[in-house]
Motif scaffolding. Structure first.
Motif, short mmCIF file in Angstrom:
data_model
loop_
_atom_site.label_atom_id
_atom_site.label_comp_id
_atom_site.label_asym_id
_atom_site.label_seq_id
_atom_site.Cartn_x
_atom_site.Cartn_y
_atom_site.Cartn_z
N GLY A 1 0.80 -1.22 0.00
CA GLY A 1 0.00 0.00 0.00
C GLY A 1 0.83 1.27 0.00
N LEU A 2 1.85 1.32 0.85
CA LEU A 2 2.66 2.54 0.93
C LEU A 2 3.47 2.75 -0.34
CD1 LEU A 2 3.19 4.84 2.85
CD2 LEU A 2 5.01 3.51 3.93
N THR A 3 3.99 1.67 -0.91
CA THR A 3 4.74 1.77 -2.16
C THR A 3 3.85 2.26 -3.30
OG1 THR A 3 6.22 -0.01 -1.46
CG2 THR A 3 6.18 0.51 -3.80
N ARG B 1 4.83 -1.34 -6.47
CA ARG B 1 5.55 -0.56 -7.48
C ARG B 1 4.81 -0.57 -8.81
NH1 ARG B 1 10.39 -2.75 -5.06
NH2 ARG B 1 10.38 -4.47 -6.55
N TYR B 2 4.40 -1.77 -9.21
CA TYR B 2 3.69 -1.89 -10.49
C TYR B 2 2.42 -1.04 -10.49
CZ TYR B 2 0.32 -3.89 -13.76
OH TYR B 2 -0.64 -4.04 -14.71
N LEU B 3 1.60 -1.20 -9.45
CA LEU B 3 0.32 -0.51 -9.45
C LEU B 3 0.50 1.00 -9.34
CD1 LEU B 3 -2.70 -0.60 -9.57
CD2 LEU B 3 -2.76 -1.00 -7.11
N ASN C 1 17.28 -3.50 4.06
CA ASN C 1 17.46 -2.05 4.01
C ASN C 1 16.94 -1.47 2.69
OD1 ASN C 1 18.62 -2.02 6.55
ND2 ASN C 1 20.72 -2.07 5.78
N GLY C 2 17.12 -2.21 1.62
CA GLY C 2 16.65 -1.76 0.32
C GLY C 2 15.13 -1.66 0.24
N VAL C 3 14.44 -2.49 1.05
CA VAL C 3 12.98 -2.44 1.07
C VAL C 3 12.49 -1.05 1.49
CG1 VAL C 3 10.97 -3.28 2.34
CG2 VAL C 3 12.61 -4.91 1.42
N VAL C 4 13.08 -0.51 2.53
CA VAL C 4 12.67 0.82 3.02
C VAL C 4 13.00 1.89 1.98
CG1 VAL C 4 13.01 2.56 4.80
CG2 VAL C 4 12.83 0.16 5.44
N MET C 5 14.17 1.79 1.40
CA MET C 5 14.57 2.77 0.39
C MET C 5 13.63 2.73 -0.82
SD MET C 5 18.71 2.22 0.51
CE MET C 5 18.97 3.37 -0.82
N SER C 6 13.08 1.53 -1.11
CA SER C 6 12.21 1.38 -2.27
C SER C 6 10.78 1.84 -2.04
CB SER C 6 12.20 -0.10 -2.72
OG SER C 6 13.48 -0.50 -3.13
N LEU C 7 10.43 2.17 -0.79
CA LEU C 7 9.07 2.63 -0.52
C LEU C 7 8.71 3.86 -1.34
CD1 LEU C 7 8.89 2.21 3.37
CD2 LEU C 7 7.69 0.83 1.66
N ARG C 8 9.69 4.71 -1.63
CA ARG C 8 9.45 5.93 -2.39
C ARG C 8 9.72 5.74 -3.87
NH1 ARG C 8 8.93 10.80 -0.12
NH2 ARG C 8 10.25 11.82 -1.63
#
Length: 355
Positions: free
Chosen positions: A15-17, A288-290, A348-355
């Motif tokens: 949802g946040l992504t 990311r896709y949506l 760590n990359g998961v958090v960076m990818s949220l944006r």
């Protein structure tokens, strides 16, 4: 021309992504009670008393056209296109993104919900361990990735406690033989006791009743399974046998195409890959896709292939299991410090990818 109203339910990985990406071009309302992102794949660290890594939702949304409403969705009316909230408000939408994820499944086991801690209560587990008068016995129910990570982290952080992991099947049984051996070696090296082929039939204040007898425990952490939030089925979305909403190749509900469903809430079948399992590894790519679909960047169907499965095994050990694109196991694994560093980089990359 009136701008379409996009409403996203849930501020987890999916949802946040989706909200941050859709909010680059469109106006989005994010409905979620959390003020901080719940980094679920690090809950084992929280349970062990380590510092939490939870960025503020407001910081993740900074610079995006996203309004965050800190409330819970209590009811959906798919006919009038409204989300009703637990604070009494209602929010209208043109497009709904349903990303409420999953929660601990108790499977009707007597006493489990009353006497065990679900993984959502990791902070309470840490407090129980911190304030205990003396070390005791701790049972982790579940031989999947969450159970393994919890057992390893808790055994290492609290060596005075006797940690037992209890599984209905094999602990790490889906891994390759090499991967499974490594998991067992590390758990035993940390002092954890492995109890396999023991289905829990009841939980009480003094421990577990299983198909193979009693297992005493002063504290029980339940990591046996997760289930989707029931709101999708209650609202009338078509759901599959596990309660996940069935979607098409563009992640739209097969019964209500103005509703997208992503993350653990969605039953997604990808040609050549199969029906996706629940978890961060599948939820964030859906988000990311949506987000890109809603921002007008793509109209192609959702595509996904698996790459690796990884585990934290305490502070100094980890394992990366190499897999095929359909999630089946390869023979090779990366272990030790290498496995730990790769897992840390991915998390760590998961958090960076949220944006």
């Amino acid at each position: 021309m009136t701008e379409k109203q996009i409403v996203v339910l849930g501020a987890g990985y999916a949802g946040l992504t989706a909200a941050t990406r859709a909010g680059k071009r469109g106006r989005v309302t994010l409905i979620a009670p959390e003020s901080r992102f719940l980094h679920r794949v690090r809950q084992h660290e929280t349970a062990a008393g380590h510092p939490e890594h939870r960025p503020a939702v407001a910081e993740v949304l900074r610079g995006r056209r996203v309004r965050h409403l800190p409330a819970r969705a209590s009811r959906l009316d798919l006919t009038v296109r409204k989300v009703f909230l637990d604070n009494g408000d209602a929010v209208a939408y043109d497009t709904l993104v349903y990303a409420l994820g999953s929660r601990t499944a108790w499977h009707g086991v007597p006493g489990a919900a009353d006497h065990a801690y679900g993984v959502e209560r990791a902070g309470e587990v840490a407090e129980r361990l911190r304030t205990a008068e003396r070390p005791g016995t701790l049972a982790v129910v579940g031989g999947g990735a969450t159970g393994i990570e919890l057992a390893a982290e808790l055994a290492e952080a609290h060596p005075g406690w006797k940690v037992r992991i209890v599984a209905a099947g094999q602990v790490g049984g889906w891994f390759s033989a090499k991967g499974r051996r490594h998991v067992h070696t590390v758990l035993r090296g940390l002092g954890a006791e492995i109890n396999e082929h023991r289905t829990v039939t009841a939980v009480g204040p003094e421990g577990l009743t299983t198909t193979a007898g009693r297992i005493p425990a002063d504290l029980v952490v339940w990591a046996a399974a997760m289930e989707p939030h029931p709101l999708a089925a209650e609202a009338g979305l078509t759901v599959g046998p596990t309660g996940r909403a069935v979607v098409d190749g563009h992640l739209r509900s097969v019964s209500h195409p103005d509703v997208y469903v992503i993350g653990d809430a969605a039953e997604v079948t990808v040609p050549g890959t199969g029906t996706l399992r629940m978890g961060c590894a599948t939820a964030q790519p859906m988000g990311r896709y949506l987000g890109n679909v809603l921002a007008g960047r793509t109209d192609k169907p959702f595509a996904f292939r698996y790459a690796v499965q990884c585990l934290s095994l305490g502070r100094r050990e980890g394992m990366v299991q190499l897999i095929h694109g359909d999630d089946s196991m390869r023979t090779s694994v990366l272990t030790g410090l290498t496995g730990r560093l790769i897992k840390t980089a991915i998390v760590n990359g998961v958090v960076m990818s949220l944006r």
